[in-house]
Design an enzyme around this catalytic site. Structure first.
Site, PDB file in Angstrom:
ATOM      1  N   GLU A   1      31.609  10.705   3.619  1.00 37.41           N
ATOM      2  CA  GLU A   1      30.956   9.397   3.406  1.00 37.41           C
ATOM      3  C   GLU A   1      31.941   8.293   3.745  1.00 37.41           C
ATOM      4  O   GLU A   1      33.067   8.287   3.269  1.00 37.41           O
ATOM      5  CB  GLU A   1      30.494   9.297   1.940  1.00 37.41           C
ATOM      6  CG  GLU A   1      30.038   7.917   1.503  1.00 37.41           C
ATOM      7  CD  GLU A   1      28.921   7.312   2.363  1.00 37.41           C
ATOM      8  OE1 GLU A   1      27.866   7.953   2.520  1.00 37.41           O
ATOM      9  OE2 GLU A   1      29.123   6.198   2.903  1.00 37.41           O
TER      10      GLU A   1
ATOM     11  N   GLY B   1      24.830   6.082  -0.814  1.00 33.68           N
ATOM     12  CA  GLY B   1      24.190   5.483   0.355  1.00 33.68           C
ATOM     13  C   GLY B   1      23.558   4.125   0.076  1.00 33.68           C
ATOM     14  O   GLY B   1      23.829   3.476  -0.938  1.00 33.68           O
TER      15      GLY B   1
ATOM     16  N   GLY C   1      21.292   8.075   7.674  1.00 33.52           N
ATOM     17  CA  GLY C   1      20.376   7.033   7.211  1.00 33.52           C
ATOM     18  C   GLY C   1      19.989   5.997   8.231  1.00 33.52           C
ATOM     19  O   GLY C   1      19.864   6.270   9.432  1.00 33.52           O
TER      20      GLY C   1
ATOM     21  N   GLY D   1       9.264 -11.137   7.340  1.00 35.38           N
ATOM     22  CA  GLY D   1       8.774  -9.754   7.246  1.00 35.38           C
ATOM     23  C   GLY D   1       8.196  -9.479   5.866  1.00 35.38           C
ATOM     24  O   GLY D   1       8.922  -9.460   4.878  1.00 35.38           O
TER      25      GLY D   1
ATOM     26  N   GLY E   1       7.209  -6.851   4.382  1.00 32.78           N
ATOM     27  CA  GLY E   1       7.245  -5.427   4.055  1.00 32.78           C
ATOM     28  C   GLY E   1       7.727  -5.227   2.622  1.00 32.78           C
ATOM     29  O   GLY E   1       7.709  -6.167   1.814  1.00 32.78           O
TER      30      GLY E   1
ATOM     31  N   GLY F   1      11.020  -7.371   1.749  1.00 33.06           N
ATOM     32  CA  GLY F   1      10.750  -8.807   1.679  1.00 33.06           C
ATOM     33  C   GLY F   1       9.974  -9.192   0.435  1.00 33.06           C
ATOM     34  O   GLY F   1      10.303 -10.177  -0.242  1.00 33.06           O
TER      35      GLY F   1
ATOM     36  N   GLU G   1       5.199 -13.486   8.397  1.00 32.40           N
ATOM     37  CA  GLU G   1       4.907 -12.110   8.806  1.00 32.40           C
ATOM     38  C   GLU G   1       4.250 -12.108  10.176  1.00 32.40           C
ATOM     39  O   GLU G   1       3.311 -12.861  10.434  1.00 32.40           O
ATOM     40  CB  GLU G   1       4.008 -11.432   7.755  1.00 32.40           C
ATOM     41  CG  GLU G   1       3.311 -10.154   8.189  1.00 32.40           C
ATOM     42  CD  GLU G   1       4.253  -9.012   8.609  1.00 32.40           C
ATOM     43  OE1 GLU G   1       5.241  -8.750   7.904  1.00 32.40           O
ATOM     44  OE2 GLU G   1       3.996  -8.398   9.662  1.00 32.40           O
TER      45      GLU G   1
ATOM     46  N   LEU H   1      12.096   6.706   3.525  1.00 36.53           N
ATOM     47  CA  LEU H   1      12.120   6.553   2.061  1.00 36.53           C
ATOM     48  C   LEU H   1      13.120   7.538   1.458  1.00 36.53           C
ATOM     49  O   LEU H   1      13.245   8.673   1.946  1.00 36.53           O
ATOM     50  CB  LEU H   1      10.731   6.826   1.479  1.00 36.53           C
ATOM     51  CG  LEU H   1       9.628   5.844   1.901  1.00 36.53           C
ATOM     52  CD1 LEU H   1       8.257   6.362   1.508  1.00 36.53           C
ATOM     53  CD2 LEU H   1       9.873   4.467   1.283  1.00 36.53           C
TER      54      LEU H   1
ATOM     55  N   HIS I   1      -6.449   8.384 -24.489  1.00 33.87           N
ATOM     56  CA  HIS I   1      -6.934   7.021 -24.680  1.00 33.87           C
ATOM     57  C   HIS I   1      -6.112   6.345 -25.767  1.00 33.87           C
ATOM     58  O   HIS I   1      -5.849   6.968 -26.787  1.00 33.87           O
ATOM     59  CB  HIS I   1      -8.405   7.039 -25.105  1.00 33.87           C
ATOM     60  CG  HIS I   1      -8.934   5.667 -25.428  1.00 33.87           C
ATOM     61  ND1 HIS I   1      -9.206   4.737 -24.448  1.00 33.87           N
ATOM     62  CD2 HIS I   1      -9.200   5.069 -26.624  1.00 33.87           C
ATOM     63  CE1 HIS I   1      -9.643   3.627 -25.029  1.00 33.87           C
ATOM     64  NE2 HIS I   1      -9.648   3.808 -26.340  1.00 33.87           N
TER      65      HIS I   1
END
Ligand code: NAI
Length: 467
Positions: free
Chosen positions: A35, A42, A145, A181, A183, A186, A204, A321, A446
């Protein structure tokens, strides 16, 4: 075996890489994980999912205390201490990245600090703080990544014109924030700074927000965010940014053509997507093929075209993801060990942590229409759910799409409180090939938010009770 020779070298210590390294070690392989950053975890842990969720939580509490308490008959004098808020986020990140270092020790994964370059199949040169070292291994796994997609004419300086990294560490609340953006990044980070006091404008390119989400969910989310004070400029693009000492001026152009609008702000967040990150890996030299977008091409066992070199996560196809990368890492190393690893990319849930949260799994309604699949639709609004009313979070709905003939669930889309948790009932049902009838017949406690999922399933069969 010398101490620099391993069964597997994983390059990249994010959710894909560190999970793959741990799983490979569990399967009996000797593993090194290279790394280049100072800490493991990451983008997700250091400058992505985790710090953004920490800030989302703090900003939700701030907004709730400032505007939501009165309804409950609670009076509060609220002010913001941004330094403490940021400190809390940094501590969460520090604890979690240290947690991965602990997991590496526990599983006997060797953490090698530095940037790895593949010089030949089975050989990685690591340029660290000290001298270069060469590692050898039977297999190499690339898990490097993704990185921020740049925007032409808008240079990121991480103070005034920021990517998500800079937006997670602003020193003060900007008066005016422009997000480029609409997405996931953002809208999540835009929500954080709006709640803390910024006036947020979102520009956008498309005529809709959050492209991967079901359109009905996206439209309702946009209406809700607008009600909360966000401004949207859809079908528009930013073509230039000029920063002076006091402000940033953006050129905003309608996509269809027309007059350029000048938009002044204090901070700009560029969040127009991410692209695979393979810089400095030596892929051209050793001939690893990539597609035109830069994604490494792999077969069903995550093998590249070069023997002994594998790739997972954001550098290959599929949703970018963290949880998808983790699944890739497990499947890939299990296949290496002779087991049957598999990832069903149709069942990777997506979650956006706005208020309300949005979540989806499987086919969107648009995709079903486009492919001509006949489906039945069930919907249930949170305004009719008792627990949502008690929480005071009644915006949104659950939508279930089921095959018209077999009733098999094809897609589930939720906008509402804790949608990110609720979606997993749908993911589980779908992984077992479940029908809407199956969900409808399961007893749901419930009062819970989960009853909205059951009611939507009942609605597929035209027998909803509480609407
Ligand atoms: P995104 O791909 O989600 O959204 C980018 C948006 O920018 C799109 O709506 C796109 O149409 C728009 N866009 C592109 N070029 C533009 C331009 N020139 N002008 C205006 N708009 C433009 O990318 P985002 O938000 O940067 O996120 C990157 C990745 O990280 C995504 O894969 C996302 O799913 C992931 N992520 C996931 C999160 C989660 O799971 N909660 C949170 C944050 C990010």
């Amino acid at each position: 075996m010398s101490e620099t020779s391993y069964d597997l070298i994983v390059i990249g210590g994010g959710p894909g890489g560190y999970v793959a390294a741990i799983r490979a070690a569990q399967l009996g392989m000797s593993v090194a994980c290279v790394e280049k950053e100072a800490t493991l975890g990451g983008t997700c842990l250091n400058v992505g999912c985790i710090p953004s969720k920490a800030l989302l939580r703090s900003s939700e509490l701030f907004a709730e205390a400032a505007h939501g308490f009165a309804d409950h008959g609670i009076k509060a004098d609220v002010s913001l201490d941004l330094k403490t808020l940021m400190g809390r986020k940094d501590k969460i990140v520090g604890d979690l990245t240290a947690g991965i270092a602990y997991l590496f020790k526990k599983n006997k994964v060797t953490h090698i600090s530095g940037a790895g370059r593949i010089t030949a199949p089975g050989s990685v040169v690591v340029a660290g703080a000290k001298a270069e070292q060469t590692l050898t291994a039977g297999r190499i796994l690339i898990a490097t990544g993704s990185q921020v997609t740049p925007l032409a004419g808008v240079e990121i300086d991480e103070t005034r014109i920021v990517s998500s990294t800079g937006a997670l560490a602003l020193k003060k609340v900007p008066k005016r924030l422009v997000v480029v953006g609409a997405g996931f990044i953002g809208l999540e980070l835009g929500s954080v700074w709006r709640r803390l006091g910024a006036k947020v404008t979102v520009v956008e390119f498309l005529d809709r927000i959050t492209p991967p989400l079901d359109l009905e969910i996206a439209k309702t989310l946009q209406r809700t965010l607008k009600k909360q004070g966000m401004t949207f400029k859809l079908g528009a693009k930013v073509t230039a940014a000029k920063a002076t000492k006091t402000k940033v001026t953006l050129d905003v152009e309608p996509v269809k053509g027309g007059d350029v609008e000048k938009l002044d702000c204090d901070v700009v967040l560029v969040s127009v997507g991410r692209r695979p990150y393979t810089d400095g890996l030596g892929l051209d030299e050793i001939g690893v093929t990539r597609d035109p977008q830069g994604f490494i091409t792999v077969d069903s066992s995550f093998a590249t075209n070069v023997d002994g070199i594998y790739a997972i996560g954001d550098v290959i196809r599929g949703p970018m993801l963290a949880h998808k990368a983790e699944e890739d890492g497990v499947a890939c190393t299990e296949i290496m060990a002779g087991q049957a690893g598999h990832v069903d990319y149709d069942l990777v849930p997506g979650v956006i942590y706005t208020s309300p949260q949005g979540a989806g799994v499987g086919q969107t309604e648009e995709a079903l229409k486009e492919s001509g699949v006949a489906y039945n639709k069930g919907k249930f609004a949170f305004s009719a759910n008792g627990y949502a009313r008690c929480l005071g979070e009644t915006d949104g709905f659950v939508k279930i799409l089921a095959d018209a003939k077999s009733d098999r669930v094809l897609g589930v889309h939720i906008l509402g409180p804790d949608a990110g948790t609720l979606i997993h009932e749908a993911v589980t049902a779908m992984a077992f090939g479940g029908s809407a009838e199956d969900i409808a017949r399961i007893c749901h406690a419930h009062p819970t938010l989960a009853e909205a999922v059951k009611e939507a399933a009942l609605d597929v069969g035209g027998r909803v009770i509480h609407a």
